[in-house]
Design a protein around this motif. Structure first.
Motif, mmCIF file in Angstrom:
data_model
loop_
_atom_site.group_PDB
_atom_site.id
_atom_site.type_symbol
_atom_site.label_atom_id
_atom_site.label_comp_id
_atom_site.label_asym_id
_atom_site.label_seq_id
_atom_site.Cartn_x
_atom_site.Cartn_y
_atom_site.Cartn_z
ATOM 1 N N ALA A 7 0.830 -1.210 0.000
ATOM 2 C CA ALA A 7 0.000 0.000 0.000
ATOM 3 C C ALA A 7 0.860 1.255 0.000
ATOM 4 C CB ALA A 7 -0.926 0.016 1.203
ATOM 5 N N TYR A 8 0.369 2.266 -0.732
ATOM 6 C CA TYR A 8 0.952 3.608 -0.706
ATOM 7 C C TYR A 8 0.037 4.441 0.186
ATOM 8 C CZ TYR A 8 2.842 8.078 -2.233
ATOM 9 O OH TYR A 8 3.425 9.319 -2.254
ATOM 10 N N VAL A 9 0.608 5.165 1.144
ATOM 11 C CA VAL A 9 -0.179 5.910 2.126
ATOM 12 C C VAL A 9 -0.202 7.393 1.776
ATOM 13 C CG1 VAL A 9 -0.426 6.475 4.576
ATOM 14 C CG2 VAL A 9 0.451 4.228 3.903
ATOM 15 N N ILE A 10 -1.419 7.961 1.652
ATOM 16 C CA ILE A 10 -1.590 9.396 1.404
ATOM 17 C C ILE A 10 -2.207 10.023 2.646
ATOM 18 C CG2 ILE A 10 -2.849 11.119 0.063
ATOM 19 C CD1 ILE A 10 -2.572 9.319 -2.345
ATOM 20 N N TYR A 11 -1.580 11.073 3.134
ATOM 21 C CA TYR A 11 -2.045 11.747 4.351
ATOM 22 C C TYR A 11 -1.741 13.229 4.225
ATOM 23 C CZ TYR A 11 2.904 11.696 5.440
ATOM 24 O OH TYR A 11 4.261 11.890 5.387
ATOM 25 N N PRO A 12 -2.446 14.087 5.005
ATOM 26 C CA PRO A 12 -2.147 15.525 4.947
ATOM 27 C C PRO A 12 -0.752 15.772 5.518
ATOM 28 C CG PRO A 12 -3.766 15.080 6.658
ATOM 29 C CD PRO A 12 -3.516 13.785 5.943
ATOM 30 N N LYS A 13 0.018 16.607 4.839
ATOM 31 C CA LYS A 13 1.406 16.807 5.261
ATOM 32 C C LYS A 13 1.662 18.170 5.886
ATOM 33 C CE LYS A 13 2.590 13.594 1.664
ATOM 34 N NZ LYS A 13 1.221 13.441 1.203
ATOM 35 N N ASN A 14 0.601 18.935 6.160
ATOM 36 C CA ASN A 14 0.791 20.233 6.822
ATOM 37 C C ASN A 14 1.022 20.001 8.309
ATOM 38 O OD1 ASN A 14 0.080 21.021 4.313
ATOM 39 N ND2 ASN A 14 -1.806 22.050 4.892
ATOM 40 N N HIS A 15 1.834 20.838 8.894
ATOM 41 C CA HIS A 15 2.155 20.634 10.305
ATOM 42 C C HIS A 15 1.250 21.500 11.179
ATOM 43 C CE1 HIS A 15 5.535 18.158 9.219
ATOM 44 N NE2 HIS A 15 5.828 19.066 8.293
ATOM 45 N N GLN A 64 2.557 3.292 -8.642
ATOM 46 C CA GLN A 64 2.411 2.220 -9.635
ATOM 47 C C GLN A 64 2.935 0.890 -9.105
ATOM 48 O OE1 GLN A 64 4.399 3.966 -12.984
ATOM 49 N NE2 GLN A 64 2.594 5.144 -13.613
ATOM 50 N N LYS A 65 3.849 0.938 -8.148
ATOM 51 C CA LYS A 65 4.405 -0.291 -7.584
ATOM 52 C C LYS A 65 3.669 -0.741 -6.321
ATOM 53 C CE LYS A 65 9.068 0.297 -9.394
ATOM 54 N NZ LYS A 65 9.335 -0.952 -10.073
ATOM 55 N N SER A 66 2.498 -0.129 -6.061
ATOM 56 C CA SER A 66 1.714 -0.460 -4.871
ATOM 57 C C SER A 66 0.416 -1.167 -5.252
ATOM 58 C CB SER A 66 1.388 0.808 -4.074
ATOM 59 O OG SER A 66 2.583 1.439 -3.660
ATOM 60 N N ARG A 67 0.052 -2.173 -4.457
ATOM 61 C CA ARG A 67 -1.181 -2.926 -4.712
ATOM 62 C C ARG A 67 -2.425 -2.183 -4.240
ATOM 63 N NH1 ARG A 67 2.598 -6.301 -2.868
ATOM 64 N NH2 ARG A 67 3.341 -7.789 -4.397
ATOM 65 N N THR A 100 -5.506 0.349 -9.100
ATOM 66 C CA THR A 100 -5.214 0.223 -7.674
ATOM 67 C C THR A 100 -6.496 0.302 -6.875
ATOM 68 O OG1 THR A 100 -3.271 1.577 -8.197
ATOM 69 C CG2 THR A 100 -3.654 1.105 -5.892
ATOM 70 N N LYS A 101 -6.635 -0.563 -5.880
ATOM 71 C CA LYS A 101 -7.790 -0.502 -4.997
ATOM 72 C C LYS A 101 -7.525 0.545 -3.911
ATOM 73 C CE LYS A 101 -10.776 -3.246 -2.118
ATOM 74 N NZ LYS A 101 -11.130 -4.504 -1.522
ATOM 75 N N VAL A 102 -8.543 1.348 -3.603
ATOM 76 C CA VAL A 102 -8.394 2.435 -2.639
ATOM 77 C C VAL A 102 -9.024 2.044 -1.304
ATOM 78 C CG1 VAL A 102 -8.935 4.857 -2.169
ATOM 79 C CG2 VAL A 102 -8.467 4.121 -4.503
#
Length: 161
Positions: A7-15, A64-67, A100-102
């Motif tokens: 899995a590729y993880v997407i999260y907010p990156k503001n501090h 692209q390399k994440s399931r 990719t499945k989300v």
């Protein structure tokens, strides 16, 4: 299948103050449960994309390399005027290329999904979200909690806690 990551993880990156928990969750809790206890391999921006790499192409290659694609939904991510590049690429791969499945993790009560971009609304309508609740923090480290069982259900088959 030629994939390097589960899995590729997407999260907010503001501090901001609420981002502190999200970052703790992304860098500590998720790897502890999904990598250490379940044997998955995650790709986390800031940990697996290296300084000096061209961020845009690195993100694209990693996705692209994440399931799977794990998106942490927070008010900050939704209200952000600048949509993150990784989110755009990931949703394109998931929806247009059907590649990719989300997995959507609702980290705080969002309420109405009105401000969400259309692609996220579509995914929520199709499959819903997995909600993180305060009581999960008590069992945050247990791969057998209801929350982590739901996450693992959507992950590729490799986990046996």
């Amino acid at each position: 299948d030629g994939k390097m990551y589960d899995a590729y993880v997407i999260y907010p990156k503001n501090h901001t103050s609420e981002a502190n928990f999200v970052e703790y969750f992304v860098y500590q809790i998720m790897p502890d449960i999904l990598e250490n206890k379940c044997g998955y391999k995650l790709c986390i921006y800031g940990r697996d994309i290296y300084p000096g790499e061209d961020a845009a192409s690195a993100i694209e290659k990693r996705i692209q390399k994440s399931r799977r694609l794990i998106i942490l939904l927070t008010r900050q991510l939704i209200n952000s005027k600048e949509n993150a590049y990784d989110q755009h690429i990931a949703l394109y791969n998931a929806l247009i290329q059907n590649d990719t499945k989300v997995i959507l993790l609702e980290m705080e009560t969002i309420g109405t999904y009105g401000k969400l971009q259309e692609s996220l609304k579509f995914i929520i309508k199709q499959q819903g979200t997995i909600k993180w609740k305060e009581e999960h923090t008590v069992h945050a480290q247990s791969p057998n909690s209801k929350f982590w069982k739901q996450v693992r259900y959507h992950m590729p088959l490799t986990c046996s806690p």
